[in-house]
Design an enzyme around this catalytic site. Structure first.
Site, mmCIF file in Angstrom:
data_model
loop_
_atom_site.group_PDB
_atom_site.id
_atom_site.type_symbol
_atom_site.label_atom_id
_atom_site.label_comp_id
_atom_site.label_asym_id
_atom_site.label_seq_id
_atom_site.Cartn_x
_atom_site.Cartn_y
_atom_site.Cartn_z
ATOM 1 N N LYS A 198 0.844 -1.210 0.000
ATOM 2 C CA LYS A 198 0.000 0.000 0.000
ATOM 3 C C LYS A 198 0.875 1.254 0.000
ATOM 4 O O LYS A 198 0.571 2.244 -0.670
ATOM 5 C CB LYS A 198 -0.939 -0.017 1.216
ATOM 6 C CG LYS A 198 -2.020 -1.093 1.107
ATOM 7 C CD LYS A 198 -2.764 -1.299 2.439
ATOM 8 C CE LYS A 198 -3.738 -2.474 2.335
ATOM 9 N NZ LYS A 198 -4.360 -2.815 3.631
ATOM 10 N N GLN A 216 -3.915 -1.420 10.018
ATOM 11 C CA GLN A 216 -3.899 -2.741 9.378
ATOM 12 C C GLN A 216 -4.468 -3.785 10.334
ATOM 13 O O GLN A 216 -3.988 -3.937 11.460
ATOM 14 C CB GLN A 216 -2.457 -3.091 8.959
ATOM 15 C CG GLN A 216 -2.344 -4.372 8.162
ATOM 16 C CD GLN A 216 -3.072 -4.309 6.811
ATOM 17 O OE1 GLN A 216 -2.980 -3.323 6.083
ATOM 18 N NE2 GLN A 216 -3.809 -5.367 6.478
ATOM 19 N N ASP A 247 -10.620 2.996 4.924
ATOM 20 C CA ASP A 247 -11.008 1.587 4.838
ATOM 21 C C ASP A 247 -12.529 1.453 4.775
ATOM 22 O O ASP A 247 -13.048 0.380 4.463
ATOM 23 C CB ASP A 247 -10.491 0.815 6.068
ATOM 24 C CG ASP A 247 -9.362 -0.147 5.715
ATOM 25 O OD1 ASP A 247 -9.183 -0.427 4.514
ATOM 26 O OD2 ASP A 247 -8.674 -0.600 6.640
#
Ligand code: NAP
Length: 295
Positions: free
Chosen positions: A53, A97, A120
């Site tokens: 990412k 994460q 997200d």
């Protein structure tokens, strides 16, 4: 022969589009989108994802920071980091994460993120907006699935979409996105899960099948309606001594038997997977553009 939906190529196109929009945002508003990553512990898969990412950020011209915390970090320290990023004007997106170690309450961490920076799309505010169908940051994998369908010219209006899996990160959000009364959606949606005695009763009715179960190659060609479109979200490791790593990646769909029956199908790898990162870039750009007053 089914059309193979090339998620890798579509994801590359999206990242190029984001890079161009980012260049314009810098030029017109002096804003560089910033994405902050929090990585807790030493989970090798999480380390790989964050690295990938971060590389994508570089490619599209974002500023990014990665903060690594030890496995035994206190929850309050994680919440303090998020609170700092919530207030930091150079940070437009925050990504913690997952999974987090078991002593940390994942929901508390997600809810601590400022919804406008929740790239997200997991915050209840963004999930709620998704459900009622108003613009919001949408979870990346489902957003990537819808984008794949759009860019493959799959008509969804009035079509029967069957989603297998009801997780909060894939099954529930994609089902809700595709049933909205709007373009590129307006489908008739069925959601299956382990409560179904025989999922093939449902999968055989699908014009579009979305498999998000995390069970390798469970859906075979015999379970599909001829001509259906198959989106395989599953990423499963299957033992394979013939490979150097000792395993291969497999989807939830048995590609060999499904491909001759379907009209279009995503491969694993190279289908949905690359779209998730592309949509993270798109979400971060969107968050920065909204904060800069752009539509
Ligand atoms: P998850 O949280 O484990 O959810 C799996 C869902 O599938 C559950 O709702 C479960 O039903 C259902 N299910 C499992 N086995 C089933 C069966 N035999 N019949 C019917 N339903 C069944 O998984 P997830 O996080 O959604 O991920 C699903 C898969 O997608 C995994 O392989 C994951 O690695 C992959 N994934 C890929 C990406 C990507 O970027 N490509 C992103 C996210 C996830 P119950 O609710 O009844 O237990």
């Amino acid at each position: 022969m089914a059309k193979i939906i090339d998620g890798k190529a579509i994801a590359e196109t999206i990242k190029q589009e984001v890079a161009e929009k980012t260049r314009l945002l810098k030029e017109t508003k002096g804003v560089t989108p910033g994405l902050a990553f929090l990585l807790v512990g030493e989970n090798p898969a999480s380390q790989v994802y964050v690295r990938m990412k971060g590389k994508a950020c570089e490619k599209v011209g974002f500023h990014s920071v990665t903060l690594e915390k030890a496995e035994d970090v206190a929850q309050d320290e994680v919440l303090d980091t998020i609170s700092d990023w919530n207030r930091d004007p150079a940070i437009h997106g925050i990504l913690v994460q997952l999974p987090l170690p078991s002593h940390i309450d994942e929901n508390a961490v997600i809810e601590a993120i400022e919804p406008r920076k929740d790239v997200d799309g997991f915050h209840p505010v963004n999930m709620g907006k998704l459900l009622i169908g108003v613009p919001a940051l949408r979870p990346c994998t489902p957003a990537g699935i819808q984008e794949l369908l759009i860019r493959t010219n799959v008509e969804l209006r009035g079509k029967h979409v069957v989603v297998v899996g009801r997780s909060n990160i894939v099954g529930k959000p994609i089902a809700n996105m595709l049933l909205q009364k709007r373009p590129h959606a307006n489908a008739i949606v069925t959601v299956c899960h382990t409560g179904a005695e025989n999922i093939s009763v449902y999968t055989r009715q699908a014009d579009v099948l979305i498999a998000a179960m995390g069970r390798p190659e469970v859906i075979t060609g015999a379970m599909l309606k001829p001509g259906c479109v198959v989106i395989d979200v599953g990423v499963n490791r299957v033992e394979d001594p013939s490979r150097e790593k000792g395993y291969r990646l497999a989807g939830d769909v048995d590609f060999a038997s499904a491909e001759p029956v379907a009209s279009a199908i995503t491969p694993v790898p190279g289908g949905v997977g690359p779209m998730t990162i592309a949509m993270l870039m798109q979400n971060t750009y969107q968050a920065a553009a909204w904060m800069a007053g752009n539509a």
